[in-house]
Each structure stands twice: as structure tokens, then as C-alpha cells.
Design a protein around this motif. Sequence first.
Motif, PDB file in Angstrom:
ATOM      1  N   TYR A   1       0.859  -1.179   0.000  1.00  0.00           N
ATOM      2  CA  TYR A   1       0.000   0.000   0.000  1.00  0.00           C
ATOM      3  C   TYR A   1       0.898   1.232   0.000  1.00  0.00           C
ATOM      4  O   TYR A   1       1.589   1.521   0.978  1.00  0.00           O
ATOM      5  CB  TYR A   1      -0.891  -0.008   1.248  1.00  0.00           C
ATOM      6  CG  TYR A   1      -2.047   0.953   1.209  1.00  0.00           C
ATOM      7  CD1 TYR A   1      -1.844   2.340   1.227  1.00  0.00           C
ATOM      8  CD2 TYR A   1      -3.357   0.501   1.182  1.00  0.00           C
ATOM      9  CE1 TYR A   1      -2.901   3.226   1.206  1.00  0.00           C
ATOM     10  CE2 TYR A   1      -4.435   1.380   1.160  1.00  0.00           C
ATOM     11  CZ  TYR A   1      -4.197   2.739   1.176  1.00  0.00           C
ATOM     12  OH  TYR A   1      -5.254   3.612   1.159  1.00  0.00           O
ATOM     13  N   LEU A   2       0.893   1.972  -1.106  1.00  0.00           N
ATOM     14  CA  LEU A   2       1.742   3.141  -1.258  1.00  0.00           C
ATOM     15  C   LEU A   2       0.904   4.400  -1.050  1.00  0.00           C
ATOM     16  O   LEU A   2      -0.006   4.691  -1.831  1.00  0.00           O
ATOM     17  CB  LEU A   2       2.386   3.151  -2.649  1.00  0.00           C
ATOM     18  CG  LEU A   2       3.287   1.943  -2.937  1.00  0.00           C
ATOM     19  CD1 LEU A   2       3.782   1.977  -4.372  1.00  0.00           C
ATOM     20  CD2 LEU A   2       4.464   1.903  -1.968  1.00  0.00           C
ATOM     21  N   ALA A   3       1.188   5.130   0.023  1.00  0.00           N
ATOM     22  CA  ALA A   3       0.431   6.331   0.373  1.00  0.00           C
ATOM     23  C   ALA A   3       1.167   7.565  -0.139  1.00  0.00           C
ATOM     24  O   ALA A   3       2.285   7.847   0.288  1.00  0.00           O
ATOM     25  CB  ALA A   3       0.243   6.403   1.883  1.00  0.00           C
ATOM     26  N   LEU A   4       0.522   8.311  -1.045  1.00  0.00           N
ATOM     27  CA  LEU A   4       1.160   9.476  -1.648  1.00  0.00           C
ATOM     28  C   LEU A   4       0.842  10.773  -0.931  1.00  0.00           C
ATOM     29  O   LEU A   4       1.524  11.780  -1.147  1.00  0.00           O
ATOM     30  CB  LEU A   4       0.766   9.593  -3.126  1.00  0.00           C
ATOM     31  CG  LEU A   4       1.621   8.782  -4.115  1.00  0.00           C
ATOM     32  CD1 LEU A   4       1.537   7.302  -3.841  1.00  0.00           C
ATOM     33  CD2 LEU A   4       1.231   9.096  -5.547  1.00  0.00           C
ATOM     34  N   ASP A   5      -0.215  10.795  -0.095  1.00  0.00           N
ATOM     35  CA  ASP A   5      -0.540  12.046   0.575  1.00  0.00           C
ATOM     36  C   ASP A   5      -0.936  11.848   2.038  1.00  0.00           C
ATOM     37  O   ASP A   5      -1.467  12.760   2.670  1.00  0.00           O
ATOM     38  CB  ASP A   5      -1.657  12.785  -0.169  1.00  0.00           C
ATOM     39  CG  ASP A   5      -3.005  12.113   0.000  1.00  0.00           C
ATOM     40  OD1 ASP A   5      -3.028  10.895   0.268  1.00  0.00           O
ATOM     41  OD2 ASP A   5      -4.039  12.794  -0.132  1.00  0.00           O
ATOM     42  N   ARG A   6      -0.702  10.637   2.574  1.00  0.00           N
ATOM     43  CA  ARG A   6      -0.976  10.373   3.987  1.00  0.00           C
ATOM     44  C   ARG A   6       0.209   9.653   4.606  1.00  0.00           C
ATOM     45  O   ARG A   6       1.025   9.060   3.906  1.00  0.00           O
ATOM     46  CB  ARG A   6      -2.238   9.518   4.147  1.00  0.00           C
ATOM     47  CG  ARG A   6      -3.520  10.224   3.748  1.00  0.00           C
ATOM     48  CD  ARG A   6      -4.727   9.449   4.240  1.00  0.00           C
ATOM     49  NE  ARG A   6      -4.894   8.177   3.551  1.00  0.00           N
ATOM     50  CZ  ARG A   6      -5.640   7.173   4.010  1.00  0.00           C
ATOM     51  NH1 ARG A   6      -6.249   7.271   5.177  1.00  0.00           N
ATOM     52  NH2 ARG A   6      -5.769   6.067   3.315  1.00  0.00           N
ATOM     53  N   THR A   7       0.281   9.706   5.921  1.00  0.00           N
ATOM     54  CA  THR A   7       1.350   9.012   6.617  1.00  0.00           C
ATOM     55  C   THR A   7       1.015   7.525   6.736  1.00  0.00           C
ATOM     56  O   THR A   7      -0.151   7.122   6.608  1.00  0.00           O
ATOM     57  CB  THR A   7       1.560   9.589   8.026  1.00  0.00           C
ATOM     58  OG1 THR A   7       0.387   9.336   8.812  1.00  0.00           O
ATOM     59  CG2 THR A   7       1.835  11.084   7.964  1.00  0.00           C
ATOM     60  N   GLU A   8       2.031   6.736   6.980  1.00  0.00           N
ATOM     61  CA  GLU A   8       1.816   5.309   7.193  1.00  0.00           C
ATOM     62  C   GLU A   8       0.900   5.076   8.392  1.00  0.00           C
ATOM     63  O   GLU A   8       0.032   4.194   8.361  1.00  0.00           O
ATOM     64  CB  GLU A   8       3.165   4.610   7.397  1.00  0.00           C
ATOM     65  CG  GLU A   8       4.063   4.685   6.171  1.00  0.00           C
ATOM     66  CD  GLU A   8       5.477   4.225   6.455  1.00  0.00           C
ATOM     67  OE1 GLU A   8       5.739   3.772   7.596  1.00  0.00           O
ATOM     68  OE2 GLU A   8       6.321   4.316   5.543  1.00  0.00           O
ATOM     69  N   ARG A   9       1.057   5.878   9.432  1.00  0.00           N
ATOM     70  CA  ARG A   9       0.226   5.739  10.634  1.00  0.00           C
ATOM     71  C   ARG A   9      -1.244   6.014  10.312  1.00  0.00           C
ATOM     72  O   ARG A   9      -2.132   5.290  10.780  1.00  0.00           O
ATOM     73  CB  ARG A   9       0.732   6.703  11.705  1.00  0.00           C
ATOM     74  CG  ARG A   9      -0.132   6.766  12.970  1.00  0.00           C
ATOM     75  CD  ARG A   9      -0.022   5.483  13.784  1.00  0.00           C
ATOM     76  NE  ARG A   9      -0.816   5.575  14.993  1.00  0.00           N
ATOM     77  CZ  ARG A   9      -0.374   6.080  16.139  1.00  0.00           C
ATOM     78  NH1 ARG A   9       0.860   6.565  16.234  1.00  0.00           N
ATOM     79  NH2 ARG A   9      -1.148   6.100  17.207  1.00  0.00           N
ATOM     80  N   ALA A  10      -1.495   7.045   9.526  1.00  0.00           N
ATOM     81  CA  ALA A  10      -2.877   7.392   9.191  1.00  0.00           C
ATOM     82  C   ALA A  10      -3.547   6.264   8.408  1.00  0.00           C
ATOM     83  O   ALA A  10      -4.713   5.918   8.655  1.00  0.00           O
ATOM     84  CB  ALA A  10      -2.917   8.690   8.385  1.00  0.00           C
ATOM     85  N   VAL A  11      -2.828   5.678   7.450  1.00  0.00           N
ATOM     86  CA  VAL A  11      -3.389   4.580   6.664  1.00  0.00           C
ATOM     87  C   VAL A  11      -3.644   3.367   7.549  1.00  0.00           C
ATOM     88  O   VAL A  11      -4.719   2.756   7.512  1.00  0.00           O
ATOM     89  CB  VAL A  11      -2.446   4.199   5.503  1.00  0.00           C
ATOM     90  CG1 VAL A  11      -2.946   2.940   4.797  1.00  0.00           C
ATOM     91  CG2 VAL A  11      -2.345   5.349   4.505  1.00  0.00           C
TER      92      VAL A  11
END
Length: 208
Positions: free
Chosen positions: A51-61
Amino acid sequence: MATSLPTGIDVLDQRLGGGVPPGSVVALCAPPASQAELLLAEFMGPRETLYLALDRTERAVTDGLRRTTTETGDPDVRAVPDENRVDHVLERLGDRPRDSTVIVDHHTVIETEEPDCVSEFVTRLRRHLTETGGVAVLYCLDGDPVPERRATTLHSADVVFRLTVDVVGATVDTRLAVPKVRGGRALTETLKLQLTDRVTVDTSRDIA
């Protein structure tokens, strides 16, 4: 013919003849004020997922996934740096196992910040998927204005899922259309969804 890869949504997979073709790039287009992330969560269940998050932090996801009741397995969640996003995304694909899933959340960032790279990005992503037999889901936000390169994304993608949300009186009407499946079976009718803390397909209109 290679076995289709399930989306994790049983009714949808049945309508698609088992799922999406292996090696597919899937564009999931949805309004920002929707529960579209539940569809991403369903995609994680059947296979290992990056899961690659481009506008959120890893914690948020990660926190958001914990709040769903969908079985997502143990996805590898990674935030992508702001600079050279396309290169960073592609670099993270090198050690992925076969038949795995890659989610890009959200691809709209690439369409708007690196528009000249959209076609090249999808082409290189598909090349990786062809080698591994996996699937990639590009989460595309529908909004106003529509990103200039959205048409390029939809043309380059192998499968297009389009989520629409309408408020009709006291009811939220959510529907999923699958107008494009390259090398597979597109749907001629929409699926009515109930998106709460998980995805449910309303089959009340189906005739047994």
C-alpha cells in the motif's frame, strides 16, 4: 487463459467471471466524500499487498484500516516521498511476490503533480505486473476540476471501476460501474453497494 484475480467482493467477482485479469492496472475512480477506501481494503484480503500512500502518513493509513471490519491481512504500508514520486513508487515494486496487489493512494497526485509521467508510469507499472502476475489499483479522486491527465489514466488502465454517490431524499445511493475490462468481461449494469464499515452488495433486485 490465466486464472482471474479476485477483488475480494464475491458478487463482483462472480459478475466479472472470477475477478480481474492478472497483470491488470485497475483505475478506481470515486468522489472524495465517499467510502471508496473500503473497496481498497477488500482488494487487500485475497493477496499480499503493498500500500503506497502518496498524501498520507503510514500511521494514518494503518489506523484507518484497523477501523474497518474487512479482513485486510497484513499489508505493507509505505509513505512515498514528495519528490520524484513516480520513481519512488516504481522502486518499491522490485521485491514484490508473485500474484500480489499494489495500491497507489492516491494516483491523482501523480496526475496533477507529474502529469507528463502518467502514461510512462502506467506502462512501467504494467510491465512489472506482467512479470509478477499481480494487480495494481490506482485510486483516482473525482473532483472539480478533473485532472488534465485523467483521460490518459483511463485509456492506459486495463480495468476501470467507477463509484458514484447520490443523496436521494433520506437515502445515500452508492453504485459501482465497471465499464472497461481489457481482456475480460465488463459489466452492463451497475452494482448497488452499501458502504458502512465494510462493502455489501445489494442483490435484492436479483431474481433467483
